[in-house]
Motif scaffolding. Sequence first.
Motif, PDB file in Angstrom:
ATOM      1  N   GLY A 242      -0.650 -23.105 -14.332  1.00 41.61           N
ATOM      2  CA  GLY A 242      -1.485 -22.700 -15.441  1.00 41.61           C
ATOM      3  C   GLY A 242      -0.962 -21.484 -16.187  1.00 41.61           C
ATOM      4  O   GLY A 242      -1.459 -21.167 -17.266  1.00 41.61           O
ATOM      5  N   GLY A 243       0.020 -20.821 -15.604  1.00 45.11           N
ATOM      6  CA  GLY A 243       0.582 -19.635 -16.218  1.00 45.11           C
ATOM      7  C   GLY A 243       1.640 -19.950 -17.261  1.00 45.11           C
ATOM      8  O   GLY A 243       1.875 -21.122 -17.604  1.00 45.11           O
ATOM      9  N   SER A 244       2.271 -18.887 -17.759  1.00 49.32           N
ATOM     10  CA  SER A 244       3.254 -19.009 -18.833  1.00 49.32           C
ATOM     11  C   SER A 244       4.517 -18.218 -18.502  1.00 49.32           C
ATOM     12  O   SER A 244       4.482 -17.228 -17.766  1.00 49.32           O
ATOM     13  CB  SER A 244       2.685 -18.480 -20.151  1.00 49.32           C
ATOM     14  N   LEU A 245       5.610 -18.693 -19.062  1.00 48.23           N
ATOM     15  CA  LEU A 245       6.893 -17.981 -19.013  1.00 48.23           C
ATOM     16  C   LEU A 245       7.609 -18.225 -20.322  1.00 48.23           C
ATOM     17  O   LEU A 245       7.397 -19.264 -20.965  1.00 48.23           O
ATOM     18  CB  LEU A 245       7.769 -18.496 -17.864  1.00 48.23           C
ATOM     19  N   ARG A 246       8.464 -17.281 -20.687  1.00 50.69           N
ATOM     20  CA  ARG A 246       9.313 -17.493 -21.849  1.00 50.69           C
ATOM     21  C   ARG A 246      10.766 -17.327 -21.424  1.00 50.69           C
ATOM     22  O   ARG A 246      11.162 -16.257 -20.941  1.00 50.69           O
ATOM     23  CB  ARG A 246       9.000 -16.519 -22.983  1.00 50.69           C
ATOM     24  N   LEU A 247      11.530 -18.376 -21.608  1.00 50.74           N
ATOM     25  CA  LEU A 247      12.953 -18.329 -21.322  1.00 50.74           C
ATOM     26  C   LEU A 247      13.710 -17.945 -22.593  1.00 50.74           C
ATOM     27  O   LEU A 247      13.314 -18.313 -23.699  1.00 50.74           O
ATOM     28  CB  LEU A 247      13.454 -19.680 -20.824  1.00 50.74           C
ATOM     29  N   SER A 248      14.792 -17.226 -22.397  1.00 52.19           N
ATOM     30  CA  SER A 248      15.635 -16.817 -23.505  1.00 52.19           C
ATOM     31  C   SER A 248      17.060 -17.308 -23.279  1.00 52.19           C
ATOM     32  O   SER A 248      17.518 -17.397 -22.136  1.00 52.19           O
ATOM     33  CB  SER A 248      15.668 -15.294 -23.638  1.00 52.19           C
ATOM     34  N   CYS A 249      17.735 -17.591 -24.365  1.00 50.94           N
ATOM     35  CA  CYS A 249      19.144 -17.979 -24.302  1.00 50.94           C
ATOM     36  C   CYS A 249      19.851 -17.263 -25.445  1.00 50.94           C
ATOM     37  O   CYS A 249      19.545 -17.508 -26.614  1.00 50.94           O
ATOM     38  CB  CYS A 249      19.295 -19.487 -24.423  1.00 50.94           C
ATOM     39  N   VAL A 250      20.756 -16.377 -25.087  1.00 58.30           N
ATOM     40  CA  VAL A 250      21.513 -15.620 -26.077  1.00 58.30           C
ATOM     41  C   VAL A 250      22.893 -16.239 -26.235  1.00 58.30           C
ATOM     42  O   VAL A 250      23.581 -16.497 -25.244  1.00 58.30           O
ATOM     43  CB  VAL A 250      21.647 -14.144 -25.676  1.00 58.30           C
ATOM     44  N   ALA A 251      23.283 -16.474 -27.486  1.00 57.27           N
ATOM     45  CA  ALA A 251      24.590 -17.062 -27.778  1.00 57.27           C
ATOM     46  C   ALA A 251      25.517 -16.006 -28.354  1.00 57.27           C
ATOM     47  O   ALA A 251      25.100 -15.163 -29.141  1.00 57.27           O
ATOM     48  CB  ALA A 251      24.432 -18.213 -28.768  1.00 57.27           C
ATOM     49  N   SER A 252      26.766 -16.078 -27.975  1.00 52.78           N
ATOM     50  CA  SER A 252      27.745 -15.136 -28.517  1.00 52.78           C
ATOM     51  C   SER A 252      29.044 -15.869 -28.803  1.00 52.78           C
ATOM     52  O   SER A 252      29.337 -16.904 -28.216  1.00 52.78           O
ATOM     53  CB  SER A 252      28.000 -14.003 -27.527  1.00 52.78           C
ATOM     54  N   GLY A 253      29.791 -15.319 -29.729  1.00 47.22           N
ATOM     55  CA  GLY A 253      31.122 -15.831 -29.966  1.00 47.22           C
ATOM     56  C   GLY A 253      31.311 -16.618 -31.242  1.00 47.22           C
ATOM     57  O   GLY A 253      32.384 -16.679 -31.766  1.00 47.22           O
ATOM     58  N   ARG A 254      30.262 -17.278 -31.738  1.00 46.73           N
ATOM     59  CA  ARG A 254      30.422 -18.078 -32.949  1.00 46.73           C
ATOM     60  C   ARG A 254      29.183 -17.918 -33.835  1.00 46.73           C
ATOM     61  O   ARG A 254      28.269 -17.212 -33.499  1.00 46.73           O
ATOM     62  CB  ARG A 254      30.634 -19.550 -32.587  1.00 46.73           C
ATOM     63  N   THR A 255      29.189 -18.604 -34.938  1.00 47.34           N
ATOM     64  CA  THR A 255      28.080 -18.536 -35.889  1.00 47.34           C
ATOM     65  C   THR A 255      26.883 -19.286 -35.329  1.00 47.34           C
ATOM     66  O   THR A 255      26.845 -20.512 -35.322  1.00 47.34           O
ATOM     67  CB  THR A 255      28.485 -19.125 -37.244  1.00 47.34           C
ATOM     68  N   PHE A 256      25.902 -18.528 -34.886  1.00 43.98           N
ATOM     69  CA  PHE A 256      24.752 -19.118 -34.216  1.00 43.98           C
ATOM     70  C   PHE A 256      23.989 -20.069 -35.123  1.00 43.98           C
ATOM     71  O   PHE A 256      23.465 -21.084 -34.677  1.00 43.98           O
ATOM     72  CB  PHE A 256      23.845 -17.993 -33.730  1.00 43.98           C
ATOM     73  N   SER A 257      23.915 -19.762 -36.396  1.00 43.58           N
ATOM     74  CA  SER A 257      23.075 -20.537 -37.313  1.00 43.58           C
ATOM     75  C   SER A 257      23.537 -21.982 -37.468  1.00 43.58           C
ATOM     76  O   SER A 257      22.779 -22.824 -37.935  1.00 43.58           O
ATOM     77  CB  SER A 257      23.033 -19.859 -38.686  1.00 43.58           C
ATOM     78  N   SER A 258      24.753 -22.279 -37.084  1.00 48.99           N
ATOM     79  CA  SER A 258      25.269 -23.642 -37.246  1.00 48.99           C
ATOM     80  C   SER A 258      25.173 -24.453 -35.956  1.00 48.99           C
ATOM     81  O   SER A 258      25.718 -25.558 -35.877  1.00 48.99           O
ATOM     82  CB  SER A 258      26.720 -23.610 -37.712  1.00 48.99           C
ATOM     83  N   TYR A 259      24.479 -23.923 -34.955  1.00 51.37           N
ATOM     84  CA  TYR A 259      24.395 -24.583 -33.661  1.00 51.37           C
ATOM     85  C   TYR A 259      23.029 -25.181 -33.397  1.00 51.37           C
ATOM     86  O   TYR A 259      21.999 -24.529 -33.574  1.00 51.37           O
ATOM     87  CB  TYR A 259      24.744 -23.603 -32.535  1.00 51.37           C
ATOM     88  N   SER A 260      23.036 -26.432 -32.955  1.00 57.64           N
ATOM     89  CA  SER A 260      21.853 -27.042 -32.379  1.00 57.64           C
ATOM     90  C   SER A 260      21.754 -26.558 -30.928  1.00 57.64           C
ATOM     91  O   SER A 260      22.768 -26.459 -30.237  1.00 57.64           O
ATOM     92  CB  SER A 260      21.958 -28.560 -32.394  1.00 57.64           C
TER      93      SER A 260
END
Length: 125
Positions: free
Chosen positions: A14-32
């Motif tokens: 019943g609880g909540s969590l938020r996972l994060s994923c940080v990308a590095s190295g290339r143009t993030f905006s062009s990635y699915s």
Amino acid sequence: VQLQASGGGLVQAGGSLRLSCVASGRTFSSYSMGWFRQAAGKEREFVGAIHWTGRVSRYSDSVKGRFTISRDMDKNSVYLQMNSLKPEDTAVYSCAAREGGSANNLAFDSWYPYWGQGTLVTVSS
């Protein structure tokens, strides 16, 4: 591109969590970006994904309505907000990335060439 996932932990049902994923190295905006999970003794399965255009998000039926994907371009990050967690959500969650591509392929793990390490989510009953 390199991916770093974080945010896993132990939570009650019943609880909540938020996972994060940080990308590095290339143009993030062009990635699915996709999230997948693998429970002990089971195959890896699709959880959710967001197309690089930001116009399309997809979710597995098992998490639809409970999980939400979002992204922050300024932080090169994608998030998986998980609400109403159930014991069956227990798994190692991994993020994946692919530059460009069709939204029709978001749910296929073989479509993503880049993967981060997993983060463990444990939901207790």
